[in-house]
Design an enzyme around this catalytic site. Structure first.
Site, short mmCIF file in Angstrom:
data_model
loop_
_atom_site.label_atom_id
_atom_site.label_comp_id
_atom_site.label_asym_id
_atom_site.label_seq_id
_atom_site.Cartn_x
_atom_site.Cartn_y
_atom_site.Cartn_z
N GLU A 167 9.46 -13.88 -15.60
CA GLU A 167 10.21 -14.71 -16.56
C GLU A 167 10.09 -14.25 -18.01
OE1 GLU A 167 10.31 -15.75 -13.17
OE2 GLU A 167 11.66 -17.23 -14.09
N TYR A 169 7.23 -13.31 -19.59
CA TYR A 169 5.95 -13.59 -20.24
C TYR A 169 5.12 -12.29 -20.35
CZ TYR A 169 7.09 -18.55 -19.81
OH TYR A 169 7.70 -19.77 -19.94
N ARG A 217 3.28 -13.84 -9.42
CA ARG A 217 4.74 -14.05 -9.55
C ARG A 217 5.32 -12.82 -10.20
NH1 ARG A 217 8.12 -19.25 -11.62
NH2 ARG A 217 10.07 -18.58 -10.67
N HIS A 255 13.38 -15.61 -19.75
CA HIS A 255 13.89 -16.80 -20.43
C HIS A 255 14.93 -16.44 -21.49
CE1 HIS A 255 11.50 -19.52 -18.23
NE2 HIS A 255 10.36 -19.20 -18.78
N GLN A 342 18.72 -31.77 -17.68
CA GLN A 342 18.78 -32.64 -18.85
C GLN A 342 17.45 -33.35 -19.15
OE1 GLN A 342 22.24 -35.19 -18.78
NE2 GLN A 342 21.25 -36.63 -20.16
#
Ligand code: NAP
Length: 674
Positions: A167, A169, A217, A255, A342
């Protein structure tokens, strides 16, 4: 009874640990980690999912040191005195017979604080802080800090750790040339870029021994320029296996990537093919992730051998009982995640505690408790939108005698419109879920039946709940009554009746939804996955760096104008994690989004507007009104004169700023307290 999902419920024995099924609750930061009194709530949150049978829980990311924080004072495990906090969580899960791993996450340049460090001093587009390039001695320290965090996690009783290597990181930043421009032994060649991940795994193994689960991961597709290519990912995966990793979890996209990977428009299981390819090149179990929601889907991919385990995160916010319901074959009673983001991700990005739009109890397990009522009442509910349905199901489950009146023939209100927007089809399943809950709790349904004061008198109700919702606002523009003007309800119900040129007045959530609907090229269900990859430029072979290729141009066949009066960013109030996707999608389709518009008048040949002081005629066949909403006043005003309490909830109470979350949560809160 034969188990309907034999592959999901096949145990996985790793020798020192046995998982009872193949379902992993993936790592989610909830915000409770840092909230006051949050640890007790977090323990209750995980314990409930463990009680309901989740095979393995992975916590939200815990930093191994302060440079690894996602935000200042983020959860960190670096000293012995912090162990007791974690023990509370672990003990709560173990008491329920569950297993839990702690995720160790170093944010690298994604940190929102001034101490950020990364392989190279290159600022990320999603944090205002430019990182320092990590000096060699600090890299060594970071390796030791990961080892210490794992050691302390073992002390706290965790069953293992997950090392966050995807992701975008820190470890992913070291792996990809996109962010690693180092000239020393930690950058340049593949061997050098992999070094940090491998040394961290070896250090964890050294500090925790053989019987402590290590999951890594791994990023299977970075979706950023100068990301890794497939042979590099395979090399890392195989080296990790040799270094002692027990399970490889799939990471999809950074991200900062401008490709949606978890939002509702992403096809179900879109990235499972990558996990399947990973499985072919390693000998340890692999986990599939992203847009997997349903037991049938999880069972299918396990049965086809595409993965050994399935990880889901948001579906466990929506329904803690996903596993136990699946084990009994009660799949209809699962409250599905609608991938709206949301109330979970958008809230986290605002620094708030996460929740769930469709499950008001998520992360509030100890706060929003439902208790049987001591004073059962006879209650009439007027309006079967989400507010009315959630109220009815909740109040009836507590022992109230609830009758729900709806003048239309269908349940669900505005969710029926949302479900017709491409990518939001599973909003219909939320309606089905609450319909089922109403049935189970004995709500009396009166469809196609208007409620009036006489009924209120005759039936002897003790309380009335008005949940009649909203209706579209009709703005005061000259020519508004012309036949080619329609509101969003008509447009969503009959898009086929709209011509090739259309102007949309209002660019809030509904204006965007309508623009997406009207600019969409119809694609048969079987081609949806291909179309998604083409549109966003995804190479699932990851032959190109980051798996990015030139997106295919997919212009709308309609000419669409999306208009708003206010200046500045279009759809500024859309969610942080989804607004950019909607804007980018419309731009790629050639929709003209214009802010700062003044509406002069509607003519038979189009819409006359003033833009930057200049008069312009937008020659369109239709004009669709998406100018917000007003409360619907279908309840006679004399209802308020009745000598019984009348409660008004949702849009009927206040249409301004109404969204589905407020409607559902208001229905729930009144249902829980009445
Ligand atoms: P909204 O978000 O309040 O947007 C209404 C739009 O109409 C605004 O763009 C406003 O912008 C314009 N407007 C307001 N009064 C007007 C008038 N008198 N004349 C012309 N234009 C006018 O409302 P909505 O789009 O109806 O959405 C309702 C709720 O559902 C919102 O809370 C929304 O966030 C939520 N929702 C969200 C999504 C999503 O996030 N994807 C989808 C659907 C619904 P200007 O004043 O600048 O013109």
């Amino acid at each position: 009874m034969r188990n309907p999902f034999p592959n999901i419920f096949k145990p996985l024995d790793l020798g020192f640990i046995r998982l009872p099924n193949r379902i992993v609750m993936g790592s989610m930061h909830t915000g409770l980690e840092e909230a006051k009194g949050g640890i007790d709530r977090l323990a209750a949150f995980y314990a409930l999912r463990a009680r309901q049978g989740v095979g393995l829980i992975i916590t939200g990311g815990v930093a191994p040191n302060i440079t690894g924080w996602l935000k200042p004072l983020g959860m960190t495990l670096n000293t012995r005195w912090k162990v007791h906090k974690h023990r509370k969580i672990v003990d709560a899960v173990h008491r329920e017979g569950g297993r839990i791993c702690m995720q160790i996450l170093h944010a690298g340049r994604y940190g929102f604080h001034p101490f950020v460090m990364a392989p190279s001093a290159i600022k990320s587009p999603i944090s205002p802080f430019k990182p320092f390039s990590m000096p060699e001695w600090y890299i060594r320290k970071t390796i030791r800090d990961f080892g210490r965090a794992a050691f302390l996690a073992k002390k706290a009783g965790y069953d293992g750790v997950e090392v966050m290597g995807s992701e975008g990181y820190l470890l992913n930043q070291f792996m990809a040339p996109h962010t690693n421009k180092r000239k020393d032994k930690w950058g340049g060649s593949l061997e050098n870029r992999m070094r940090l991940s491998l040394e961290i795994v070896r250090e964890i193994r050294r500090r925790t021994g053989e019987d402590f689960l290590i999951i890594f991961r791994i990023s299977l597709i970075d979706l950023v320029r100068e990301g890794s290519v497939w042979y590099e990912i395979v090399a890392l995966a195989q080296a990790l296996e040799n270094a002692g990793v027990h399970i490889l979890n799939s990471g999809i996209g950074w991200h900062e990537s401008r490709v949606p990977t978890i939002a509702s428009m992403v096809p179900e299981g879109a990235f499972v093919p990558l996990t399947k390819r990973l499985k072919e090149v390693v000998n340890i179990p692999v986990v599939a992730t992203n847009r997997i929601n349903y037991p049938e889907q999880a069972e299918g991919l396990l049965q086809r051998g595409e993965a050994d385990l399935v990880s889901m995160a948001r579906p466990f916010l929506a329904d803690p009982g996903w596993v136990s319901k699946s084990s009994k074959g009660n799949t209809d009673s699962i409250n599905p995640c609608i991938a709206c983001n949301q109330t979970c991700l958008d809230r986290i990005f605002k620094g708030q505690v996460a929740g769930c739009m469709v499950n008001p109890q998520a992360c509030m397990e100890t706060v929003r408790v439902i208790r049987p009522t001591a004073y059962p009442m006879k209650i009439a509910v007027v309006g079967a939108g989400m507010a009315g349905m959630v109220f009815s199901a909740t109040a009836a489950s507590r022992g109230h005698d609830v009758t729900l009146y709806e003048k239309k023939g269908e349940l669900g209100g505005q969710f029926n419109l949302a479900g017709k927007i491409p990518g939001k089809e599973n909003y219909f399943q939320t309606i089905e879920y609450y319909t089922q809950r109403m049935k189970e709790s004995g709500v009396h349904l009166k469809l196609s039946e208007e409620f009036d004061v006489i009924k209120a008198h005759n039936e002897g109700y003790h309380a009335i709940v008005v949940a009649t919702g909203v209706r579209p606002r009709i703005p005061d523009i000259k020519g508004i009554q012309l036949p080619h003007v329609m509101d969003y309800v008509q447009a969503i119900d009959h898009p086929d009746k709209i011509g090739q040129r259309v102007a949309i007045i209002g660019a809030g959530g509904i204006g965007f939804d309508v623009a997406l609907l009207l600019s969409e090229q119809q694609v048969p269900a079987v081609d949806r996955h291909r179309a998604y990859c083409d549109f966003w430029g995804i190479d699932l072979n990851v032959k190109t760096p980051g798996g990015l290729i030139e997106p295919r141009k997919t212009l709308s066949s309609r000419q669409v104008f999306l208009l708003q009066r206010s200046k500045g960013k279009m759809g500024a109030k859309l969610g942080k994690t989804t607004g950019w996707i909607h804007r980018l999608t419309l731009r790629k389709r050639g929709v003209q989004m214009i802010a700062g518009v003044e509406y002069s008048r509607i003519r038979s040949d189009g819409l006359e507007v003033i833009i930057k002081g200049e008069k312009r005629l937008l020659e369109v066949d239709h004009i669709v009104l998406c100018a917000g909403q007003e409360p619907t006043h279908v309840v006679p005003s004399n209802l308020r004169d009745l000598p019984i309490p009348v409660h008004i909830i949702g849009g009927a109470k206040d249409a301004s700023g109404l969204d589905a979350e407020r409607a559902i949560h208001e229905g729930f809160e009144l249902g829980r307290n009445i």
